[in-house]
Design a protein around this motif. Sequence first.
Motif, PDB file in Angstrom:
ATOM      1  N   TRP A   1      -6.679  39.818  28.973  1.00  0.00           N
ATOM      2  CA  TRP A   1      -7.053  40.767  30.042  1.00  0.00           C
ATOM      3  C   TRP A   1      -8.202  41.665  29.771  1.00  0.00           C
ATOM      4  CZ3 TRP A   1      -3.655  39.941  34.305  1.00  0.00           C
ATOM      5  CH2 TRP A   1      -2.403  39.071  34.097  1.00  0.00           C
ATOM      6  N   GLN A   2      -8.985  41.634  30.783  1.00  0.00           N
ATOM      7  CA  GLN A   2      -9.865  42.762  30.994  1.00  0.00           C
ATOM      8  C   GLN A   2      -9.413  43.871  31.597  1.00  0.00           C
ATOM      9  OE1 GLN A   2     -13.473  41.791  33.108  1.00  0.00           O
ATOM     10  NE2 GLN A   2     -14.709  42.901  31.689  1.00  0.00           N
TER      11      GLN A   2
ATOM     12  N   PRO B   1      -6.472  24.981  22.259  1.00  0.00           N
ATOM     13  CA  PRO B   1      -6.990  26.153  22.682  1.00  0.00           C
ATOM     14  C   PRO B   1      -6.009  26.373  24.050  1.00  0.00           C
ATOM     15  CG  PRO B   1      -8.858  24.769  22.053  1.00  0.00           C
ATOM     16  CD  PRO B   1      -7.718  23.937  21.907  1.00  0.00           C
ATOM     17  N   LEU B   2      -6.089  27.702  24.622  1.00  0.00           N
ATOM     18  CA  LEU B   2      -5.343  27.984  25.652  1.00  0.00           C
ATOM     19  C   LEU B   2      -6.443  27.490  26.861  1.00  0.00           C
ATOM     20  CD1 LEU B   2      -4.676  31.918  24.831  1.00  0.00           C
ATOM     21  CD2 LEU B   2      -3.021  30.038  25.083  1.00  0.00           C
ATOM     22  N   LYS B   3      -5.883  27.393  27.988  1.00  0.00           N
ATOM     23  CA  LYS B   3      -6.495  26.748  29.021  1.00  0.00           C
ATOM     24  C   LYS B   3      -7.640  27.850  29.487  1.00  0.00           C
ATOM     25  CE  LYS B   3      -3.709  23.104  29.523  1.00  0.00           C
ATOM     26  NZ  LYS B   3      -4.311  21.843  29.010  1.00  0.00           N
ATOM     27  N   GLN B   4      -8.464  27.395  30.683  1.00  0.00           N
ATOM     28  CA  GLN B   4      -9.406  28.364  31.109  1.00  0.00           C
ATOM     29  C   GLN B   4      -8.829  29.355  31.415  1.00  0.00           C
ATOM     30  OE1 GLN B   4     -12.629  28.135  31.500  1.00  0.00           O
ATOM     31  NE2 GLN B   4     -13.181  26.197  30.999  1.00  0.00           N
ATOM     32  N   ARG B   5      -7.987  29.751  32.227  1.00  0.00           N
ATOM     33  CA  ARG B   5      -6.998  31.079  32.511  1.00  0.00           C
ATOM     34  C   ARG B   5      -5.793  30.960  32.202  1.00  0.00           C
ATOM     35  NH1 ARG B   5     -10.157  33.811  36.195  1.00  0.00           N
ATOM     36  NH2 ARG B   5      -8.423  35.341  36.611  1.00  0.00           N
ATOM     37  N   SER B   6      -5.369  32.251  31.765  1.00  0.00           N
ATOM     38  CA  SER B   6      -3.856  32.545  31.159  1.00  0.00           C
ATOM     39  C   SER B   6      -3.532  33.835  31.387  1.00  0.00           C
ATOM     40  CB  SER B   6      -3.907  31.847  29.749  1.00  0.00           C
ATOM     41  OG  SER B   6      -4.455  33.062  28.666  1.00  0.00           O
ATOM     42  N   GLY B   7      -2.305  33.899  30.989  1.00  0.00           N
ATOM     43  CA  GLY B   7      -1.839  35.479  31.343  1.00  0.00           C
ATOM     44  C   GLY B   7      -1.577  36.013  29.800  1.00  0.00           C
ATOM     45  N   LEU B   8      -2.629  35.569  28.792  1.00  0.00           N
ATOM     46  CA  LEU B   8      -2.635  36.041  27.611  1.00  0.00           C
ATOM     47  C   LEU B   8      -4.028  36.923  27.268  1.00  0.00           C
ATOM     48  CD1 LEU B   8      -1.411  33.086  25.663  1.00  0.00           C
ATOM     49  CD2 LEU B   8       0.027  35.118  26.392  1.00  0.00           C
TER      50      LEU B   8
ATOM     51  N   ASN C   1     -14.991  33.425  23.809  1.00  0.00           N
ATOM     52  CA  ASN C   1     -14.714  34.644  24.716  1.00  0.00           C
ATOM     53  C   ASN C   1     -13.923  35.727  24.104  1.00  0.00           C
ATOM     54  OD1 ASN C   1     -15.798  35.838  26.876  1.00  0.00           O
ATOM     55  ND2 ASN C   1     -14.116  35.414  28.092  1.00  0.00           N
ATOM     56  N   LEU C   2     -12.810  35.431  23.604  1.00  0.00           N
ATOM     57  CA  LEU C   2     -11.928  36.003  22.889  1.00  0.00           C
ATOM     58  C   LEU C   2     -12.914  36.881  21.793  1.00  0.00           C
ATOM     59  CD1 LEU C   2      -9.034  37.389  22.566  1.00  0.00           C
ATOM     60  CD2 LEU C   2      -8.746  35.196  20.889  1.00  0.00           C
ATOM     61  N   MET C   3     -13.467  36.160  20.751  1.00  0.00           N
ATOM     62  CA  MET C   3     -13.862  36.567  19.742  1.00  0.00           C
ATOM     63  C   MET C   3     -15.134  37.561  20.041  1.00  0.00           C
ATOM     64  SD  MET C   3     -11.927  35.496  17.504  1.00  0.00           S
ATOM     65  CE  MET C   3     -12.663  36.249  16.406  1.00  0.00           C
ATOM     66  N   ARG C   4     -15.793  37.400  21.270  1.00  0.00           N
ATOM     67  CA  ARG C   4     -16.921  38.045  21.648  1.00  0.00           C
ATOM     68  C   ARG C   4     -16.258  39.529  21.978  1.00  0.00           C
ATOM     69  NH1 ARG C   4     -19.187  33.317  23.688  1.00  0.00           N
ATOM     70  NH2 ARG C   4     -18.103  33.376  25.548  1.00  0.00           N
ATOM     71  N   ALA C   5     -15.248  39.499  22.504  1.00  0.00           N
ATOM     72  CA  ALA C   5     -14.670  40.862  22.892  1.00  0.00           C
ATOM     73  C   ALA C   5     -14.355  41.696  21.896  1.00  0.00           C
ATOM     74  CB  ALA C   5     -13.273  40.445  24.124  1.00  0.00           C
TER      75      ALA C   5
ATOM     76  N   VAL D   1      -6.726  45.470  35.954  1.00  0.00           N
ATOM     77  CA  VAL D   1      -6.521  44.408  34.760  1.00  0.00           C
ATOM     78  C   VAL D   1      -6.549  43.246  35.454  1.00  0.00           C
ATOM     79  CG1 VAL D   1      -4.908  44.083  33.069  1.00  0.00           C
ATOM     80  CG2 VAL D   1      -4.945  46.302  34.118  1.00  0.00           C
ATOM     81  N   VAL D   2      -7.399  42.443  34.943  1.00  0.00           N
ATOM     82  CA  VAL D   2      -7.790  40.948  35.363  1.00  0.00           C
ATOM     83  C   VAL D   2      -7.674  40.132  34.176  1.00  0.00           C
ATOM     84  CG1 VAL D   2      -9.650  39.723  36.690  1.00  0.00           C
ATOM     85  CG2 VAL D   2      -9.355  42.016  36.999  1.00  0.00           C
ATOM     86  N   ALA D   3      -6.903  39.000  34.619  1.00  0.00           N
ATOM     87  CA  ALA D   3      -6.795  37.735  33.716  1.00  0.00           C
ATOM     88  C   ALA D   3      -8.167  37.094  33.252  1.00  0.00           C
ATOM     89  CB  ALA D   3      -5.832  37.030  33.954  1.00  0.00           C
ATOM     90  N   ILE D   4      -8.575  36.878  32.364  1.00  0.00           N
ATOM     91  CA  ILE D   4     -10.003  36.047  32.310  1.00  0.00           C
ATOM     92  C   ILE D   4      -9.482  35.048  30.989  1.00  0.00           C
ATOM     93  CG2 ILE D   4     -11.308  37.979  32.737  1.00  0.00           C
ATOM     94  CD1 ILE D   4     -11.796  38.546  29.668  1.00  0.00           C
ATOM     95  N   SER D   5     -10.472  34.129  30.929  1.00  0.00           N
ATOM     96  CA  SER D   5     -10.579  32.861  29.861  1.00  0.00           C
ATOM     97  C   SER D   5     -10.690  33.522  28.549  1.00  0.00           C
ATOM     98  CB  SER D   5     -11.240  31.988  30.248  1.00  0.00           C
ATOM     99  OG  SER D   5     -11.412  30.957  29.308  1.00  0.00           O
ATOM    100  N   PRO D   6      -9.998  33.071  27.534  1.00  0.00           N
ATOM    101  CA  PRO D   6     -10.357  33.425  26.286  1.00  0.00           C
ATOM    102  C   PRO D   6     -11.533  32.499  25.515  1.00  0.00           C
ATOM    103  CG  PRO D   6      -8.324  32.280  26.266  1.00  0.00           C
ATOM    104  CD  PRO D   6      -8.774  32.571  27.414  1.00  0.00           C
TER     105      PRO D   6
END
Length: 293
Positions: free
Chosen positions: A29-30, A20-27, A59-63, A286-291
């Motif tokens: 965004w909110q 899985p992606l790390k806690q925060r990434s550039g992929l 978190n990605l799937m919830r979005a 536009v803020v990077a968030i954890s997926p």
Amino acid sequence: MSVLKAILAILVITSVGAKPLKQRSGLFWQVTKPGSTDSSYLFGTLHLLEQSYVDTMPNLMRALDRADIVLGEIVLDSATKKEAAMLTASVAPLDSILTPRQYAQVDSELRHVLGMPLAFFNNFQPLAIYALLIQGLYKKQHPENIRNGVLMDIYFQQRAKRAGKEVKGLESLEDEADALFGSLTPRKQVHELMDLIKHKAKVLKKLDELLSAYRAGDLAKLLTEDDLGAPGDELMEGLLYKRNATWLKELPAIFDSHNAFVAVGAGHLGGPRGLVSGLRKLGYQVVAISPVH
């Protein structure tokens, strides 16, 4: 070999297993309009990856599930597949574009990788053959990563449709195909195809490096990695930046009236001409968030 990243950015092919992606990434965004309590989300995909990859990101799937509209580069369905077959057609048969020696080399490689002769694809554009070989070569190199075959981009849209959500494309398949095939002449396409066959071990190594950069959320490396196509060249101009400019004209109306989930190739997000920078210039937060969390 700058065409490699172009192929990955525009064509839907197989997957790779990954952490899985790390806690925060550039992929992930909110996107929020100042003064609004509603948010939309922007996710950078890699068209190699499967449902099993994004299922590790709650978190990605919830979005995705909260959204009332889901957007991709194009709508991916059975009609798209039929249309894609027509759009990959070459202006001239491959046996009239390739020299006899080149034809024999490509034919041999296709038989080895896909178990099919080049004659089956004689009306395809050389770049479409390139994509087929990349797909087959990667499957052979990493068979352990092929799971259910439902690609990330397709999965997002299928899940949205099952939930009764609206699904839209930011462009037509014709627009997307023109961005790729229209950026390279048949002669240049043949050069890239033959270069792949000659240097396939190097291409596969670079592909693994690109996937590592993606898993790290390193958008800068995705855009500037040697041999993966640097920004500013002719291909990236047509493939990324002109399309970004078009999308940035469409996205504000969507973000202002919907809680949207937008999934496009990760290469579209970063850099001064990327979607993140463009949306900020339009006044969005536009803020990077954890997926993951």
